[in-house]
Design a protein around this motif. Structure first.
Motif, PDB file in Angstrom:
ATOM      1  N   GLU A  53       0.828  -1.206   0.000  1.00 20.61           N
ATOM      2  CA  GLU A  53       0.000   0.000   0.000  1.00 20.61           C
ATOM      3  C   GLU A  53       0.863   1.258   0.000  1.00 20.61           C
ATOM      4  O   GLU A  53       1.840   1.353   0.735  1.00 20.61           O
ATOM      5  CB  GLU A  53      -0.881  -0.014   1.246  1.00 20.61           C
ATOM      6  N   ILE A  54       0.484   2.190  -0.826  1.00 18.60           N
ATOM      7  CA  ILE A  54       1.166   3.477  -0.935  1.00 18.60           C
ATOM      8  C   ILE A  54       0.334   4.492  -0.161  1.00 18.60           C
ATOM      9  O   ILE A  54      -0.848   4.671  -0.453  1.00 18.60           O
ATOM     10  CB  ILE A  54       1.305   3.875  -2.421  1.00 18.60           C
ATOM     11  N   ASP A  55       0.944   5.131   0.815  1.00 16.67           N
ATOM     12  CA  ASP A  55       0.218   6.053   1.685  1.00 16.67           C
ATOM     13  C   ASP A  55       0.682   7.490   1.428  1.00 16.67           C
ATOM     14  O   ASP A  55       1.773   7.876   1.845  1.00 16.67           O
ATOM     15  CB  ASP A  55       0.435   5.662   3.145  1.00 16.67           C
ATOM     16  N   PHE A  56      -0.155   8.246   0.716  1.00 18.08           N
ATOM     17  CA  PHE A  56       0.129   9.659   0.473  1.00 18.08           C
ATOM     18  C   PHE A  56      -0.277  10.444   1.711  1.00 18.08           C
ATOM     19  O   PHE A  56      -1.452  10.490   2.064  1.00 18.08           O
ATOM     20  CB  PHE A  56      -0.637  10.169  -0.760  1.00 18.08           C
ATOM     21  N   LYS A  57       0.688  11.069   2.363  1.00 18.85           N
ATOM     22  CA  LYS A  57       0.444  11.782   3.623  1.00 18.85           C
ATOM     23  C   LYS A  57       0.252  13.288   3.406  1.00 18.85           C
ATOM     24  O   LYS A  57      -0.481  13.927   4.132  1.00 18.85           O
ATOM     25  CB  LYS A  57       1.613  11.569   4.582  1.00 18.85           C
ATOM     26  N   SER A  58       0.986  13.858   2.447  1.00 18.25           N
ATOM     27  CA  SER A  58       0.889  15.297   2.174  1.00 18.25           C
ATOM     28  C   SER A  58       1.321  15.550   0.732  1.00 18.25           C
ATOM     29  O   SER A  58       1.721  14.623   0.038  1.00 18.25           O
ATOM     30  CB  SER A  58       1.758  16.096   3.154  1.00 18.25           C
ATOM     31  N   SER A  59       1.246  16.790   0.315  1.00 16.58           N
ATOM     32  CA  SER A  59       1.579  17.173  -1.059  1.00 16.58           C
ATOM     33  C   SER A  59       2.942  17.841  -1.132  1.00 16.58           C
ATOM     34  O   SER A  59       3.472  18.318  -0.136  1.00 16.58           O
ATOM     35  CB  SER A  59       0.537  18.158  -1.596  1.00 16.58           C
ATOM     36  N   ALA A  60       3.457  17.879  -2.328  1.00 20.43           N
ATOM     37  CA  ALA A  60       4.655  18.669  -2.614  1.00 20.43           C
ATOM     38  C   ALA A  60       4.292  19.618  -3.747  1.00 20.43           C
ATOM     39  O   ALA A  60       3.442  19.309  -4.583  1.00 20.43           O
ATOM     40  CB  ALA A  60       5.808  17.766  -3.022  1.00 20.43           C
ATOM     41  N   HIS A  61       4.935  20.774  -3.765  1.00 16.71           N
ATOM     42  CA  HIS A  61       4.614  21.822  -4.727  1.00 16.71           C
ATOM     43  C   HIS A  61       5.850  22.230  -5.518  1.00 16.71           C
ATOM     44  O   HIS A  61       6.981  21.934  -5.114  1.00 16.71           O
ATOM     45  CB  HIS A  61       4.038  23.047  -3.992  1.00 16.71           C
ATOM     46  N   GLN A  62       5.611  22.926  -6.604  1.00 17.06           N
ATOM     47  CA  GLN A  62       6.713  23.414  -7.428  1.00 17.06           C
ATOM     48  C   GLN A  62       7.697  24.178  -6.552  1.00 17.06           C
ATOM     49  O   GLN A  62       7.323  25.001  -5.729  1.00 17.06           O
ATOM     50  CB  GLN A  62       6.187  24.331  -8.533  1.00 17.06           C
ATOM     51  N   GLY A  63       8.986  23.885  -6.739  1.00 13.97           N
ATOM     52  CA  GLY A  63      10.042  24.541  -5.981  1.00 13.97           C
ATOM     53  C   GLY A  63      10.451  23.788  -4.720  1.00 13.97           C
ATOM     54  O   GLY A  63      11.526  24.045  -4.178  1.00 13.97           O
ATOM     55  N   ASP A  64       9.590  22.858  -4.246  1.00 12.65           N
ATOM     56  CA  ASP A  64       9.957  22.062  -3.073  1.00 12.65           C
ATOM     57  C   ASP A  64      11.121  21.146  -3.417  1.00 12.65           C
ATOM     58  O   ASP A  64      11.269  20.693  -4.553  1.00 12.65           O
ATOM     59  CB  ASP A  64       8.793  21.188  -2.592  1.00 12.65           C
ATOM     60  N   ILE A  65      11.926  20.862  -2.418  1.00 10.08           N
ATOM     61  CA  ILE A  65      12.978  19.861  -2.538  1.00 10.08           C
ATOM     62  C   ILE A  65      12.548  18.692  -1.664  1.00 10.08           C
ATOM     63  O   ILE A  65      12.250  18.866  -0.477  1.00 10.08           O
ATOM     64  CB  ILE A  65      14.340  20.416  -2.074  1.00 10.08           C
ATOM     65  N   THR A  91      11.033  21.068   5.430  1.00  7.74           N
ATOM     66  CA  THR A  91      10.097  21.014   6.564  1.00  7.74           C
ATOM     67  C   THR A  91      10.121  19.661   7.279  1.00  7.74           C
ATOM     68  O   THR A  91       9.570  19.540   8.369  1.00  7.74           O
ATOM     69  CB  THR A  91       8.650  21.263   6.093  1.00  7.74           C
ATOM     70  N   ARG A  92      10.698  18.652   6.647  1.00  4.52           N
ATOM     71  CA  ARG A  92      10.733  17.270   7.151  1.00  4.52           C
ATOM     72  C   ARG A  92       9.351  16.609   7.181  1.00  4.52           C
ATOM     73  O   ARG A  92       9.161  15.534   7.732  1.00  4.52           O
ATOM     74  CB  ARG A  92      11.370  17.169   8.537  1.00  4.52           C
ATOM     75  N   GLU A  93       8.363  17.245   6.568  1.00 10.04           N
ATOM     76  CA  GLU A  93       7.019  16.677   6.513  1.00 10.04           C
ATOM     77  C   GLU A  93       7.010  15.477   5.571  1.00 10.04           C
ATOM     78  O   GLU A  93       7.521  15.540   4.449  1.00 10.04           O
ATOM     79  CB  GLU A  93       6.020  17.732   6.025  1.00 10.04           C
ATOM     80  N   THR A  94       6.441  14.366   6.024  1.00  9.39           N
ATOM     81  CA  THR A  94       6.355  13.161   5.211  1.00  9.39           C
ATOM     82  C   THR A  94       5.342  13.364   4.087  1.00  9.39           C
ATOM     83  O   THR A  94       4.231  13.828   4.328  1.00  9.39           O
ATOM     84  CB  THR A  94       5.940  11.949   6.070  1.00  9.39           C
ATOM     85  N   ILE A  95       5.734  12.995   2.885  1.00  7.51           N
ATOM     86  CA  ILE A  95       4.873  13.113   1.710  1.00  7.51           C
ATOM     87  C   ILE A  95       4.251  11.758   1.374  1.00  7.51           C
ATOM     88  O   ILE A  95       3.066  11.672   1.075  1.00  7.51           O
ATOM     89  CB  ILE A  95       5.676  13.664   0.514  1.00  7.51           C
ATOM     90  N   ILE A  96       5.045  10.701   1.426  1.00 10.46           N
ATOM     91  CA  ILE A  96       4.556   9.360   1.068  1.00 10.46           C
ATOM     92  C   ILE A  96       5.343   8.314   1.848  1.00 10.46           C
ATOM     93  O   ILE A  96       6.526   8.514   2.139  1.00 10.46           O
ATOM     94  CB  ILE A  96       4.695   9.134  -0.462  1.00 10.46           C
ATOM     95  N   THR A  97       4.673   7.209   2.191  1.00 10.56           N
ATOM     96  CA  THR A  97       5.356   6.057   2.776  1.00 10.56           C
ATOM     97  C   THR A  97       4.906   4.787   2.048  1.00 10.56           C
ATOM     98  O   THR A  97       3.765   4.690   1.596  1.00 10.56           O
ATOM     99  CB  THR A  97       5.064   5.892   4.282  1.00 10.56           C
ATOM    100  N   ILE A  98       5.834   3.860   1.940  1.00 15.18           N
ATOM    101  CA  ILE A  98       5.553   2.520   1.413  1.00 15.18           C
ATOM    102  C   ILE A  98       6.267   1.552   2.347  1.00 15.18           C
ATOM    103  O   ILE A  98       7.494   1.617   2.496  1.00 15.18           O
ATOM    104  CB  ILE A  98       6.044   2.344  -0.038  1.00 15.18           C
ATOM    105  N   ASP A  99       5.511   0.666   2.984  1.00 18.45           N
ATOM    106  CA  ASP A  99       6.076  -0.218   4.001  1.00 18.45           C
ATOM    107  C   ASP A  99       6.849  -1.402   3.436  1.00 18.45           C
ATOM    108  O   ASP A  99       7.721  -1.947   4.111  1.00 18.45           O
ATOM    109  CB  ASP A  99       4.977  -0.747   4.929  1.00 18.45           C
ATOM    110  N   LYS A 100       6.526  -1.812   2.200  1.00 22.22           N
ATOM    111  CA  LYS A 100       7.164  -3.023   1.675  1.00 22.22           C
ATOM    112  C   LYS A 100       7.333  -2.925   0.167  1.00 22.22           C
ATOM    113  O   LYS A 100       6.359  -2.820  -0.572  1.00 22.22           O
ATOM    114  CB  LYS A 100       6.315  -4.242   2.033  1.00 22.22           C
ATOM    115  N   ILE A 101       8.598  -2.972  -0.261  1.00 22.29           N
ATOM    116  CA  ILE A 101       8.940  -3.001  -1.679  1.00 22.29           C
ATOM    117  C   ILE A 101       9.886  -4.184  -1.850  1.00 22.29           C
ATOM    118  O   ILE A 101      10.955  -4.211  -1.235  1.00 22.29           O
ATOM    119  CB  ILE A 101       9.615  -1.696  -2.135  1.00 22.29           C
ATOM    120  N   VAL A 102       9.491  -5.163  -2.652  1.00 17.59           N
ATOM    121  CA  VAL A 102      10.308  -6.358  -2.852  1.00 17.59           C
ATOM    122  C   VAL A 102      11.014  -6.269  -4.197  1.00 17.59           C
ATOM    123  O   VAL A 102      10.365  -6.146  -5.238  1.00 17.59           O
ATOM    124  CB  VAL A 102       9.461  -7.648  -2.771  1.00 17.59           C
ATOM    125  N   MET A 103      12.324  -6.340  -4.138  1.00 15.74           N
ATOM    126  CA  MET A 103      13.167  -6.332  -5.330  1.00 15.74           C
ATOM    127  C   MET A 103      13.775  -7.721  -5.478  1.00 15.74           C
ATOM    128  O   MET A 103      14.191  -8.326  -4.481  1.00 15.74           O
ATOM    129  CB  MET A 103      14.279  -5.291  -5.193  1.00 15.74           C
TER     130      MET A 103
END
Length: 128
Positions: A53-65, A91-103
């Motif tokens: 599951e991909i969890d979008f927590k917040s947005s990012a905008h033009q100019g953000d790093i 800001t250290r604000e989380t934008i997205i989290t993914i708990d499991k990615i299998v490579m």
């Protein structure tokens, strides 16, 4: 979590709402996980098998790093399981989290190839 890569949000990365397009951030995450896994498993034929599951927590905008962080969850026989967090660098604000990615490491025929790895290695340590 180790944050490996930074991206600067540009106009071509935005959706019609003026925020970072989800597909773009997933592209960056997939590429970062692939590069990290190729180096760890020492196999250029390493592919993404699964993303939880991909969890979008917040947005990012033009100019953000933003910065992409990856941690190893576990080493499998032919796989490497990672987790990921993307956050705003300033800001250290989380934008997205993914708990499991299998490579998965592949052989020349495209089959899973055991890698023999059990822990994170740093390239500098391999060169000694």
């Amino acid at each position: 979590m180790r944050f490996h890569t930074r991206k600067w949000i540009k106009p071509e990365d935005l959706n019609p709402n003026g925020t970072l397009f989800g597909g773009r951030i997933l592209e960056w995450i997939d590429e970062e996980c692939a590069l990290y896994s190729i180096v760890q498993l020492e196999n250029p034929k390493t592919v993404t098998k699964y993303m939880s599951e991909i969890d979008f927590k917040s947005s990012a905008h033009q100019g953000d790093i933003i910065e992409i962080g990856i941690d190893v969850v576990k080493f499998g026989t032919a796989s490497l399981t990672l987790k990921c967090e993307v956050r705003n660098k300033m800001t250290r604000e989380t934008i997205i989290t993914i708990d499991k990615i299998v490579m998965v490491a592949l052989d020349s025929d495209g089959n899973a190839k055991p890698h023999g790895k059990t822990k994170i290695e740093f390239v500098k340590d391999r060169l000694k």
